[in-house]
Design a protein around this motif. Structure first.
Motif, mmCIF file in Angstrom:
data_model
loop_
_atom_site.group_PDB
_atom_site.id
_atom_site.type_symbol
_atom_site.label_atom_id
_atom_site.label_comp_id
_atom_site.label_asym_id
_atom_site.label_seq_id
_atom_site.Cartn_x
_atom_site.Cartn_y
_atom_site.Cartn_z
ATOM 1 N N TYR A 285 0.718 -1.489 -0.275
ATOM 2 C CA TYR A 285 -0.693 -0.201 0.360
ATOM 3 C C TYR A 285 1.041 1.230 -0.034
ATOM 4 N N MET B 249 -4.881 6.539 -1.460
ATOM 5 C CA MET B 249 -4.331 4.911 -0.456
ATOM 6 C C MET B 249 -4.537 4.148 -2.220
ATOM 7 N N SER C 213 -2.782 0.337 -3.889
ATOM 8 C CA SER C 213 -2.607 -1.210 -3.285
ATOM 9 C C SER C 213 -2.081 -1.409 -4.618
#
Length: 74
Positions: free
Chosen positions: A14, A30, A32
Motif C-alpha cells: 500500500y 491509498m 494498492s
C-alpha cells in the motif's frame, strides 16, 4: 514518494500519498499493488480518504503485521 506498507507473505503493498487535487483539502490517496519481483508491480486499485481515515487504516494494517518499507516504485 509517499509512505509504503508491505505484507510480504501476500506480496501486497500500500502506498499512502497526499492527494494532488487541491480541491480535496487534506485528502490521502491509498494505492494498492501486487508485486512479485522481478516483475513490475501490478496496480490493484486506489482509494481517496481523509487524513484521519488514512491514519486509522495505516495503524490497523500495522497492528495486523504489515511493516513500513521503501516500496516497489521510486
Amino acid at each position: 514518494m509517499g509512505a509504503w506498507l508491505v505484507n510480504e507473505p501476500q506480496q501486497l503493498y500500500y502506498q499512502f500519498t497526499a492527494s494532488k487535487d487541491g480541491s480535496q483539502g487534506d485528502s490521502i490517496v491509498m494505492r494498492s499493488f501486487h508485486w512479485r519481483p522481478p516483475d513490475d508491480p501490478i496496480p490493484q486499485g486506489s482509494q481517496l480518504m481523509t487524513r484521519q481515515e488514512a491514519l486509522e487504516k495505516w495503524n490497523a494494517l500495522k497492528s495486523m503485521g504489515w511493516r513500513r518499507c521503501a516500496g516497489p516504485l521510486p
